[in-house]
Scaffold this motif. Structure first.
Motif, PDB file in Angstrom:
ATOM      1  N   LYS A 199     -27.622  -5.946  -4.747  1.00 25.90           N
ATOM      2  CA  LYS A 199     -27.123  -5.915  -3.376  1.00 25.90           C
ATOM      3  C   LYS A 199     -27.194  -7.300  -2.749  1.00 25.90           C
ATOM      4  O   LYS A 199     -26.324  -7.698  -1.977  1.00 25.90           O
ATOM      5  CB  LYS A 199     -27.943  -4.935  -2.547  1.00 25.90           C
ATOM      6  CG  LYS A 199     -27.850  -3.496  -2.963  1.00 25.90           C
ATOM      7  CD  LYS A 199     -28.713  -2.623  -2.079  1.00 25.90           C
ATOM      8  CE  LYS A 199     -30.186  -2.856  -2.324  1.00 25.90           C
ATOM      9  NZ  LYS A 199     -31.035  -1.949  -1.502  1.00 25.90           N
ATOM     10  N   GLY A 200     -28.231  -8.037  -3.106  1.00 22.53           N
ATOM     11  CA  GLY A 200     -28.449  -9.343  -2.510  1.00 22.53           C
ATOM     12  C   GLY A 200     -27.775 -10.488  -3.228  1.00 22.53           C
ATOM     13  O   GLY A 200     -27.875 -11.633  -2.788  1.00 22.53           O
ATOM     14  N   GLY A 201     -27.106 -10.196  -4.344  1.00 21.06           N
ATOM     15  CA  GLY A 201     -26.354 -11.233  -5.031  1.00 21.06           C
ATOM     16  C   GLY A 201     -27.024 -11.821  -6.256  1.00 21.06           C
ATOM     17  O   GLY A 201     -26.481 -12.748  -6.871  1.00 21.06           O
ATOM     18  N   ASN A 202     -28.189 -11.310  -6.630  1.00 26.20           N
ATOM     19  CA  ASN A 202     -28.796 -11.783  -7.878  1.00 26.20           C
ATOM     20  C   ASN A 202     -28.029 -11.213  -9.058  1.00 26.20           C
ATOM     21  O   ASN A 202     -27.555 -10.078  -9.019  1.00 26.20           O
ATOM     22  CB  ASN A 202     -30.261 -11.357  -7.957  1.00 26.20           C
ATOM     23  CG  ASN A 202     -31.103 -12.052  -6.917  1.00 26.20           C
ATOM     24  OD1 ASN A 202     -30.933 -13.231  -6.656  1.00 26.20           O
ATOM     25  ND2 ASN A 202     -32.008 -11.313  -6.296  1.00 26.20           N
ATOM     26  N   THR A 203     -27.922 -12.015 -10.122  1.00 20.65           N
ATOM     27  CA  THR A 203     -27.079 -11.627 -11.252  1.00 20.65           C
ATOM     28  C   THR A 203     -27.861 -11.646 -12.560  1.00 20.65           C
ATOM     29  O   THR A 203     -28.892 -12.318 -12.689  1.00 20.65           O
ATOM     30  CB  THR A 203     -25.874 -12.564 -11.379  1.00 20.65           C
ATOM     31  OG1 THR A 203     -26.338 -13.910 -11.564  1.00 20.65           O
ATOM     32  CG2 THR A 203     -25.000 -12.516 -10.133  1.00 20.65           C
ATOM     33  N   ASN A 204     -27.323 -10.902 -13.521  1.00 18.72           N
ATOM     34  CA  ASN A 204     -27.877 -10.897 -14.867  1.00 18.72           C
ATOM     35  C   ASN A 204     -26.735 -10.616 -15.835  1.00 18.72           C
ATOM     36  O   ASN A 204     -25.772  -9.905 -15.478  1.00 18.72           O
ATOM     37  CB  ASN A 204     -28.963  -9.835 -15.019  1.00 18.72           C
ATOM     38  CG  ASN A 204     -29.911 -10.145 -16.157  1.00 18.72           C
ATOM     39  OD1 ASN A 204     -29.789 -11.179 -16.809  1.00 18.72           O
ATOM     40  ND2 ASN A 204     -30.867  -9.261 -16.391  1.00 18.72           N
ATOM     41  N   TYR A 205     -26.834 -11.200 -17.032  1.00 23.63           N
ATOM     42  CA  TYR A 205     -25.728 -11.130 -17.992  1.00 23.63           C
ATOM     43  C   TYR A 205     -26.219 -10.758 -19.379  1.00 23.63           C
ATOM     44  O   TYR A 205     -27.339 -11.095 -19.768  1.00 23.63           O
ATOM     45  CB  TYR A 205     -25.022 -12.490 -18.069  1.00 23.63           C
ATOM     46  CG  TYR A 205     -24.434 -12.940 -16.767  1.00 23.63           C
ATOM     47  CD1 TYR A 205     -25.173 -13.716 -15.881  1.00 23.63           C
ATOM     48  CD2 TYR A 205     -23.132 -12.577 -16.405  1.00 23.63           C
ATOM     49  CE1 TYR A 205     -24.633 -14.120 -14.664  1.00 23.63           C
ATOM     50  CE2 TYR A 205     -22.587 -12.976 -15.193  1.00 23.63           C
ATOM     51  CZ  TYR A 205     -23.350 -13.743 -14.331  1.00 23.63           C
ATOM     52  OH  TYR A 205     -22.807 -14.134 -13.134  1.00 23.63           O
TER      53      TYR A 205
END
Length: 116
Positions: A53-59
């Motif tokens: 929701k806050g914009g942290n990402t993971n790939y």
């Protein structure tokens, strides 16, 4: 009724780029982390990228450094910028929440084909 509508796929040469979009309706979009998933025939659907929701990402390791996920909460839309595409990226790409809360609401997906 939740709906996920993916678009932006196509045929691209190795090394090329595509930008996928997914418009979400029927739920409060900015309450959820979102994910992009992909599936090839005969294999399970796999998570490619996620954004909180806050914009942290993971790939996924296979796309790290090449794909970028982003979201526009005002437009209920999540994006996947795909650069340096490889033939192994060929798949149907879907979006859903992460984790998947709407397993009965998968969209049609968008086909990405990487080939010379």
């Amino acid at each position: 009724q939740v709906q996920f509508v993916e678009s932006g796929g196509g045929l691209v040469q190795p090394g090329g780029s595509l930008r996928l979009s997914c418009v979400v309706s029927g739920t409060i979009f900015d309450l959820y982390a979102m994910g992009w998933y992909r599936q090839v025939p005969g294999k399970q659907r796999e998570l490619v990228a996620m954004i909180t929701k806050g914009g942290n990402t993971n790939y996924a390791e296979s796309v790290k450094g090449r794909f970028t996920i982003s979201r526009d909460n005002a437009k209920n839309t999540v994006f996947l910028q795909m650069d340096s595409l490889k033939p192994d990226d060929t798949a149907v790409y879907y979006c859903n929440t992460h984790p998947v809360y709407y397993s009965d609401a998968w969209g049609q997906g968008t086909q990405v084909t990487v080939s010379s």
